[in-house]
Design an enzyme around this catalytic site. Sequence first.
Site, short mmCIF file in Angstrom:
data_model
loop_
_atom_site.label_atom_id
_atom_site.label_comp_id
_atom_site.label_asym_id
_atom_site.label_seq_id
_atom_site.Cartn_x
_atom_site.Cartn_y
_atom_site.Cartn_z
N LYS A 196 43.68 4.23 77.25
CA LYS A 196 43.50 4.41 75.79
C LYS A 196 42.14 3.89 75.37
CE LYS A 196 48.35 4.07 74.62
NZ LYS A 196 49.41 3.07 74.60
N GLN B 53 51.88 -1.84 72.00
CA GLN B 53 52.41 -1.25 73.22
C GLN B 53 53.85 -1.68 73.46
OE1 GLN B 53 50.75 1.00 75.07
NE2 GLN B 53 52.33 1.17 76.62
N ASP C 67 51.42 5.63 66.05
CA ASP C 67 52.54 6.01 66.91
C ASP C 67 53.61 6.78 66.15
OD1 ASP C 67 52.47 5.36 69.66
OD2 ASP C 67 52.72 3.23 69.24
N1 GUN Z 1 54.83 2.69 75.83
C1 GUN Z 1 54.86 3.85 76.54
N2 GUN Z 1 54.43 4.89 75.79
C2 GUN Z 1 54.12 4.37 74.58
C3 GUN Z 1 53.62 4.95 73.37
O1 GUN Z 1 53.37 6.16 73.25
N3 GUN Z 1 53.43 4.08 72.34
C4 GUN Z 1 53.70 2.76 72.45
N4 GUN Z 1 53.48 2.00 71.39
N5 GUN Z 1 54.17 2.20 73.55
C5 GUN Z 1 54.38 3.00 74.60
#
Ligand code: GUN
Length: 299
Positions: free
Chosen positions: A54, A98, A121
Amino acid sequence: MAATILDGKAFAATVRAQVATHVAALKASHGLTPGLAVVLVGEDPASQVYVRNKGKQTAEAGMASFEHKLDASTPEADILAIVDKLNADPAVHGILVQLPLPGHVDSAKVINRIDPAKDVDGFHISNVGLLSTGQKAMVPCTPLGCLMMLRSHLGDLSGLNAVVVGRSNIVGKPMAQLLLGDSCTVTIAHSRTRDLAATCRAADILVAAVGRPEMIPGDWVKPGATVIDVGINRVPHPDDPAKTKLVGDVHFASAVAVAGAITPVPGGVGPMTIACLLANTLTACCRANGLPEPEGLTA
Ligand code: GUN
């Protein structure tokens, strides 16, 4: 005729390039740089890989990237305090905490502390409510990526039978809402569905998001259907048990012979998630500044 392979890797690269073009224009016209903050608690290896990717892709798109890496034992109150700080920071347009969070932390409490306008998200209850009532929301990244691929391949989705297998808050439920928003006839199927095979066979659009390796065989696929496989499952390699390989929720070899189009694993939906996260951060920045949203990058 063999199915068209929907190349998510190439599609995601196009989305990222579009985002980068918009970001450069925003900088030139308004002196604005979209900023994404990621909060990572603990040392989960998969989460660390996600967060590293990311950060890299955010920077490549010309955006500002902020990372808060916290010890696994960080108290919930400290995590909430960081979220509060990011909510108040005008350089931060998107916040991602996350998941999964360590067991002592109430994930829902943390997610719902994020300013909904910065919730890239789309997990905050306000955004869930906005999406389900057809209002302007921040939309979860993976379902948004699936929708973009479906629209690109099929054009108008209205009237098509869509079956979503899986009812998670992150993929299944928002995916169903998005397909309903595009006027599909939507069924959400899951582990308790009585005749899953027959339900799947009725689908013009079949979205598999159950997290069970190769659970959906080709003879559950309607001839010519568009199959979107969201599953990313690591299994022992058939030729060498010391190694592993990634497979989806769909049995690719049998489904590809029946479907009209299908996403592979890897290289299908997976790369679209971060691309859509960047798109959402750009959208959040535009909305925060009263500017028009980038076309084609929102639901
Ligand atoms: N953990 C795995 N995929 C994601 C996601 O798309 N967003 C978040 N916040 N955590 C994750």
